[in-house]
Structures are given as C-alpha cells and as structure tokens.
Enzyme design. Sequence first.
Site, PDB file in Angstrom:
ATOM      1  CB  SER A  49      -0.896   0.012   1.249  1.00  0.00           C
ATOM      2  OG  SER A  49      -0.102   0.255   2.406  1.00  0.00           O
ATOM      3  CG  ASP A  84      -3.370  -3.067  -2.132  1.00  0.00           C
ATOM      4  OD1 ASP A  84      -4.203  -3.296  -3.018  1.00  0.00           O
ATOM      5  OD2 ASP A  84      -3.592  -3.243  -0.912  1.00  0.00           O
ATOM      6  CG  ASP A 105      -8.662   2.858  -5.620  1.00  0.00           C
ATOM      7  OD1 ASP A 105      -9.664   3.120  -6.315  1.00  0.00           O
ATOM      8  OD2 ASP A 105      -8.732   2.617  -4.407  1.00  0.00           O
ATOM      9  CG  HIS A 177     -10.059  -2.959   2.120  1.00  0.00           C
ATOM     10  ND1 HIS A 177     -10.354  -1.844   1.392  1.00  0.00           N
ATOM     11  CD2 HIS A 177      -9.381  -3.787   1.296  1.00  0.00           C
ATOM     12  CE1 HIS A 177      -9.849  -1.985   0.163  1.00  0.00           C
ATOM     13  NE2 HIS A 177      -9.265  -3.153   0.081  1.00  0.00           N
ATOM     14  N   GLY A 178     -10.817  -5.296   5.895  1.00  0.00           N
ATOM     15  CA  GLY A 178     -10.870  -5.474   7.343  1.00  0.00           C
ATOM     16  C   GLY A 178     -11.934  -6.479   7.727  1.00  0.00           C
ATOM     17  CG  HIS A 207      -9.322  -5.205  -3.416  1.00  0.00           C
ATOM     18  ND1 HIS A 207      -8.274  -4.399  -3.054  1.00  0.00           N
ATOM     19  CD2 HIS A 207      -9.205  -5.389  -4.751  1.00  0.00           C
ATOM     20  CE1 HIS A 207      -7.564  -4.094  -4.126  1.00  0.00           C
ATOM     21  NE2 HIS A 207      -8.109  -4.684  -5.169  1.00  0.00           N
ATOM     22  CB  THR A 232      -7.366  -7.548   8.002  1.00  0.00           C
ATOM     23  OG1 THR A 232      -7.539  -6.288   7.363  1.00  0.00           O
ATOM     24  CG2 THR A 232      -7.787  -7.420   9.455  1.00  0.00           C
TER      25      THR A 232
END
Length: 287
Positions: A49, A84, A105, A177-178, A207, A232
């Site tokens: 990232s 990412d 993105d 995410h997460g 993702h 994560t």
Amino acid sequence: MLVSAKEMLQKAKAGHYAVGQFNINNLEWTKAILLTAEEQRSPVILGVSEGAGKYMCGYKTVAAMVKAMIEELKITVPVALHLDHGSYDGCYRCIEAGFSSVMFDGSHYPIAENVEKTRELVRVCGEKGISLEAEVGSIGGEEDGVVGMGECADPNECKMIADLGVTMLAAGIGNIHGKYPPNWPGLSFETLAAVSEKVGDMPLVLHGGTGIPSDMIKKAISLGVSKINVNTECQLSFAAATRAYIEAGKDQQGKGFDPRKLLAPGFEAIKATVKEKMELFGSVGKA
Ligand code: 13P
C-alpha cells in the site's frame, strides 16, 4: 526475478483457482510470504500500500529488498511486486522504482476521469511489460485512511475499463477491507456474474479477502475471481503471536527482548496464514 502478474493470473483464470496477494509491511512479512510460496510451489503477489511503501522508506527500498530476497532465498516461483490501491502519481513512482505490477485506484474519480487516467497507464505499463489493475465501484472499509462504502460496481463501467486493456479488474461486489460486520449481507454473486459476463477472460480481483467464508471464496473463484487480496488476517495472526510471546515474559533477564526472537512467532504465524489461504485459493502446486 520479479514477473508481471499477467501470465500467472491468466493461468489462474483458465485453471479456476486464484493467486493470493499478500500485503507486506516489513522484512519479516516479506520473507514469510516468499518462503511459503516457494514451499507450496505457488505463484504469489506481494502487495504494497502507499502507507506501507512510505513506512519501508519508499518504493525503491521495497523493490531492492524484494529483488535481493528473491535471489538470496533462491525463490523460483513467480513473484509479482504490486502497488496496492495506488494513486495516479504513485503508479508512476512504482514503475520507476522497479515494481512489476501496479493498481491504479481511480474508483473515487468520475468514470470519465478514471477512464482517461487508466488509458494513459495502460499505455505506459504496456510499454514496460508491467501488469495493471484497475478498480470500479469502491471497496468498503478503511485503507490508509480512505473509507469506501462497499458499493457494487456497474457491469457496464467494468466493461468500459476492461476494454482499455488493463490486466485485471477489481470490481466492488459488496466486499470490504478489514473485518466484516455481523450484519454483512455477503458478496453479491449477482453483480459478480454480471461483471464476469461483460468482461470475458479478464481476471477479476477480490479485495478484502479476510473473513469471507470459504464457500463464498470458492463460489467467487468459480465465477471468474483469480486474484484475492489478504492483509488484515496476516495482521491479526502476527499480532496474536507476538502478544503471546511478550505475555509469556520470554525476555532476556535485564536485556529486554532479542528482536529476532521477538518477531519469530509472528513470522511463523504469517507463514501458517499464507499457507492456509493458498490451499483455499487452490494455487498450491501451480507455480
Ligand atoms: P483485508 O485487509 O480485508 O484482507 O483486505 C486486503 C486488501 O484488499 C488489500 O487491498
């Protein structure tokens, strides 16, 4: 040697399995993921990232570390080093630093601007043999301070972006995410099937690979997902193992913790998580 993600993902799509993208944050994570990929004979994508890139002293440091590690550890399976959720500028900086793959993105831009910027990156990446991931429909949760709402992508917009010639496409299908909230309705397979039909052979990216039930992962792969991102879950296993080591009080009477020993349980925990994911995604033995 680093390779573009193109060939490994086309093979995955044709073979009905997925290649894992595991995000890296430091030397230990990188080493754990590379060694596991080699042991499992699995292709692998190392995700970086923008925040992790900054933390690791910039993209040049990351590229140099990964290339040297592949050589020193004698890694023979295909490895792609991938930005990412990159910004437009971030993509150029990674291309210059020696990454073999980037994600632009542009999901937060109006579709016309996303198309224009993606078109330009398709040209640049094509010239250099670098794979390019594009995103349509923002993916929920928080990534480096950016919070998405987890919307479902418009299949027609997906086709518009896919037709520009990107290598792989991340389409929002309700993934986030997460950790997933208890009231999460699950992935929208309706959206995924519609996107798949529109984009044909293009590998699709899922993702938010942490916490999606195994049966949903398998169904997503059967509908054209050939790259799955995991971050994560590695964080959770690394943190739990490190915490247990500290709580066990294994320091060296008065000298504090030996840093290498302190990070060893977390390193092993990441290896176990990555192995489990590679088995679930079906990429074991596919190198
Ligand atoms: P998780 O953190 O939910 O595993 O998602 C990772 C990801 O999608 C990185 O782009």
